[in-house]
Design a protein around this motif. Sequence first.
Motif, PDB file in Angstrom:
ATOM      1  N   HIS A 116       0.831  -1.209   0.000  1.00  0.00           N
ATOM      2  CA  HIS A 116       0.000   0.000   0.000  1.00  0.00           C
ATOM      3  C   HIS A 116       0.865   1.257   0.000  1.00  0.00           C
ATOM      4  CE1 HIS A 116      -2.563   3.164   1.764  1.00  0.00           C
ATOM      5  NE2 HIS A 116      -3.476   2.629   0.982  1.00  0.00           N
ATOM      6  N   ARG A 117       1.890   1.283   0.864  1.00  0.00           N
ATOM      7  CA  ARG A 117       2.764   2.455   0.936  1.00  0.00           C
ATOM      8  C   ARG A 117       3.492   2.662  -0.396  1.00  0.00           C
ATOM      9  NH1 ARG A 117       5.793   1.104   5.151  1.00  0.00           N
ATOM     10  NH2 ARG A 117       7.748   0.684   4.080  1.00  0.00           N
ATOM     11  N   PHE A 118       4.022   1.587  -0.972  1.00  0.00           N
ATOM     12  CA  PHE A 118       4.731   1.671  -2.256  1.00  0.00           C
ATOM     13  C   PHE A 118       3.789   2.172  -3.357  1.00  0.00           C
ATOM     14  CE2 PHE A 118       6.241   0.121  -6.291  1.00  0.00           C
ATOM     15  CZ  PHE A 118       7.626   0.209  -6.220  1.00  0.00           C
ATOM     16  N   ALA A 119       2.621   1.541  -3.470  1.00  0.00           N
ATOM     17  CA  ALA A 119       1.665   1.904  -4.527  1.00  0.00           C
ATOM     18  C   ALA A 119       1.178   3.338  -4.353  1.00  0.00           C
ATOM     19  CB  ALA A 119       0.488   0.930  -4.520  1.00  0.00           C
ATOM     20  N   THR A 120       0.901   3.733  -3.127  1.00  0.00           N
ATOM     21  CA  THR A 120       0.415   5.089  -2.882  1.00  0.00           C
ATOM     22  C   THR A 120       1.476   6.119  -3.236  1.00  0.00           C
ATOM     23  OG1 THR A 120      -1.108   4.301  -1.184  1.00  0.00           O
ATOM     24  CG2 THR A 120      -0.541   6.643  -1.129  1.00  0.00           C
ATOM     25  N   GLN A 121       2.712   5.867  -2.860  1.00  0.00           N
ATOM     26  CA  GLN A 121       3.775   6.799  -3.238  1.00  0.00           C
ATOM     27  C   GLN A 121       3.888   6.891  -4.758  1.00  0.00           C
ATOM     28  OE1 GLN A 121       7.541   6.067  -1.293  1.00  0.00           O
ATOM     29  NE2 GLN A 121       6.611   6.111   0.743  1.00  0.00           N
ATOM     30  N   ALA A 122       3.864   5.755  -5.436  1.00  0.00           N
ATOM     31  CA  ALA A 122       3.991   5.758  -6.899  1.00  0.00           C
ATOM     32  C   ALA A 122       2.820   6.490  -7.552  1.00  0.00           C
ATOM     33  CB  ALA A 122       4.090   4.331  -7.426  1.00  0.00           C
ATOM     34  N   LEU A 123       1.610   6.245  -7.080  1.00  0.00           N
ATOM     35  CA  LEU A 123       0.418   6.830  -7.699  1.00  0.00           C
ATOM     36  C   LEU A 123       0.208   8.294  -7.331  1.00  0.00           C
ATOM     37  CD1 LEU A 123      -2.003   3.814  -7.163  1.00  0.00           C
ATOM     38  CD2 LEU A 123      -1.117   4.624  -9.383  1.00  0.00           C
ATOM     39  N   VAL A 128       8.915   6.875  -5.557  1.00  0.00           N
ATOM     40  CA  VAL A 128       8.933   6.027  -4.370  1.00  0.00           C
ATOM     41  C   VAL A 128      10.218   6.337  -3.613  1.00  0.00           C
ATOM     42  CG1 VAL A 128       8.991   3.640  -3.531  1.00  0.00           C
ATOM     43  CG2 VAL A 128       7.582   4.241  -5.530  1.00  0.00           C
ATOM     44  N   ASP A 129      10.090   6.646  -2.330  1.00  0.00           N
ATOM     45  CA  ASP A 129      11.286   7.016  -1.565  1.00  0.00           C
ATOM     46  C   ASP A 129      12.214   5.806  -1.400  1.00  0.00           C
ATOM     47  OD1 ASP A 129      10.762   5.578   0.969  1.00  0.00           O
ATOM     48  OD2 ASP A 129       9.247   7.113   1.371  1.00  0.00           O
ATOM     49  N   ASP A 130      13.477   6.096  -1.073  1.00  0.00           N
ATOM     50  CA  ASP A 130      14.498   5.051  -1.003  1.00  0.00           C
ATOM     51  C   ASP A 130      14.170   3.979   0.033  1.00  0.00           C
ATOM     52  OD1 ASP A 130      15.959   6.281  -2.999  1.00  0.00           O
ATOM     53  OD2 ASP A 130      17.353   7.271  -1.609  1.00  0.00           O
ATOM     54  N   ASP A 131      13.685   4.385   1.200  1.00  0.00           N
ATOM     55  CA  ASP A 131      13.389   3.398   2.250  1.00  0.00           C
ATOM     56  C   ASP A 131      12.272   2.452   1.813  1.00  0.00           C
ATOM     57  OD1 ASP A 131      15.337   4.505   3.872  1.00  0.00           O
ATOM     58  OD2 ASP A 131      13.919   5.701   5.047  1.00  0.00           O
ATOM     59  N   THR A 132      11.214   3.001   1.225  1.00  0.00           N
ATOM     60  CA  THR A 132      10.102   2.169   0.783  1.00  0.00           C
ATOM     61  C   THR A 132      10.542   1.261  -0.362  1.00  0.00           C
ATOM     62  OG1 THR A 132       8.516   3.844   1.483  1.00  0.00           O
ATOM     63  CG2 THR A 132       7.738   2.221  -0.127  1.00  0.00           C
ATOM     64  N   TYR A 133      11.309   1.806  -1.298  1.00  0.00           N
ATOM     65  CA  TYR A 133      11.800   1.002  -2.421  1.00  0.00           C
ATOM     66  C   TYR A 133      12.661  -0.156  -1.926  1.00  0.00           C
ATOM     67  CZ  TYR A 133      14.240  -0.567  -6.531  1.00  0.00           C
ATOM     68  OH  TYR A 133      14.747  -1.362  -7.515  1.00  0.00           O
ATOM     69  N   THR A 134      13.599   0.139  -1.030  1.00  0.00           N
ATOM     70  CA  THR A 134      14.494  -0.900  -0.519  1.00  0.00           C
ATOM     71  C   THR A 134      13.712  -1.989   0.222  1.00  0.00           C
ATOM     72  OG1 THR A 134      16.304   0.684  -0.364  1.00  0.00           O
ATOM     73  CG2 THR A 134      16.501  -1.310   0.966  1.00  0.00           C
ATOM     74  N   ALA A 135      12.758  -1.578   1.032  1.00  0.00           N
ATOM     75  CA  ALA A 135      11.948  -2.552   1.763  1.00  0.00           C
ATOM     76  C   ALA A 135      11.118  -3.408   0.802  1.00  0.00           C
ATOM     77  CB  ALA A 135      11.039  -1.835   2.762  1.00  0.00           C
ATOM     78  N   ALA A 136      10.541  -2.778  -0.230  1.00  0.00           N
ATOM     79  CA  ALA A 136       9.724  -3.514  -1.201  1.00  0.00           C
ATOM     80  C   ALA A 136      10.580  -4.467  -2.022  1.00  0.00           C
ATOM     81  CB  ALA A 136       8.971  -2.540  -2.110  1.00  0.00           C
ATOM     82  N   LEU A 137      11.763  -4.033  -2.408  1.00  0.00           N
ATOM     83  CA  LEU A 137      12.664  -4.899  -3.164  1.00  0.00           C
ATOM     84  C   LEU A 137      13.058  -6.114  -2.340  1.00  0.00           C
ATOM     85  CD1 LEU A 137      14.315  -5.342  -5.735  1.00  0.00           C
ATOM     86  CD2 LEU A 137      16.152  -3.986  -4.674  1.00  0.00           C
ATOM     87  N   GLN A 138      13.349  -5.890  -1.073  1.00  0.00           N
ATOM     88  CA  GLN A 138      13.720  -6.995  -0.188  1.00  0.00           C
ATOM     89  C   GLN A 138      12.533  -7.936   0.039  1.00  0.00           C
ATOM     90  OE1 GLN A 138      15.401  -5.736   3.532  1.00  0.00           O
ATOM     91  NE2 GLN A 138      15.716  -7.817   4.257  1.00  0.00           N
ATOM     92  N   GLU A 139      11.350  -7.383   0.225  1.00  0.00           N
ATOM     93  CA  GLU A 139      10.156  -8.191   0.510  1.00  0.00           C
ATOM     94  C   GLU A 139       9.657  -8.952  -0.713  1.00  0.00           C
ATOM     95  OE1 GLU A 139       7.045  -9.961   2.478  1.00  0.00           O
ATOM     96  OE2 GLU A 139       8.536  -8.692   3.453  1.00  0.00           O
TER      97      GLU A 139
END
Length: 193
Positions: A116-123, A128-139
């Motif tokens: 949700h955080r990743f999609a909301t930032q993108a939309l 997408v901020d670095d912290d959210t991107y890194t967490a999403a890439l890892q997850e």
Amino acid sequence: MRLTPLHEANAEQAELRDRITRRRGGVHGPFDALLRSPRPGALVEALSTYCTQESALPERLRELALLVTARHFDAQHSWNAHVGKAEAAGVEGAALRRLARGEEPRYTAADEELLHRFATQALVEHFVDDDTYTAALQEFGEAALVDLVIALGNFATLALILNTFQVDLRPDSEPPFPDVRGFRRVRAEHSPS
């Protein structure tokens, strides 16, 4: 719907109509509009099928990505078509009801919150901020993250089709968003004039 009924289909339209009917049990929602332009319509439909059925994301997160996008674009038809699928796939109904009301969803699953955080930032922010991107890439991993971004774009395309051409809700469904009436956003009753 703003588009006139398609009474006579040409060969390309008939082929696409038959393919959509085989895959989806009929031509509903945005897919009826796509018949008017069958070459790109076929591509959009094929991509939609991939995003909702074959993506590297698990079904629960695919459906959640669709609903986050539907809410962002006020795509009531998409919401109604997929909210039950999301719940059946394991997304908590209470979180989805909060999302529909425009509230913070408060998901119980960490991967749902992250999506949700990743999609909301993108939309909303278009980045997408670095912290959210890194967490999403890892997850999610690279393949699923690319699939997520592609899905957000595809779902946005379908939402724009639904709203621009004013594709009606199914007769047995209720409008899901309290701040949307028909095809326009309305002020909340408690907001100042």
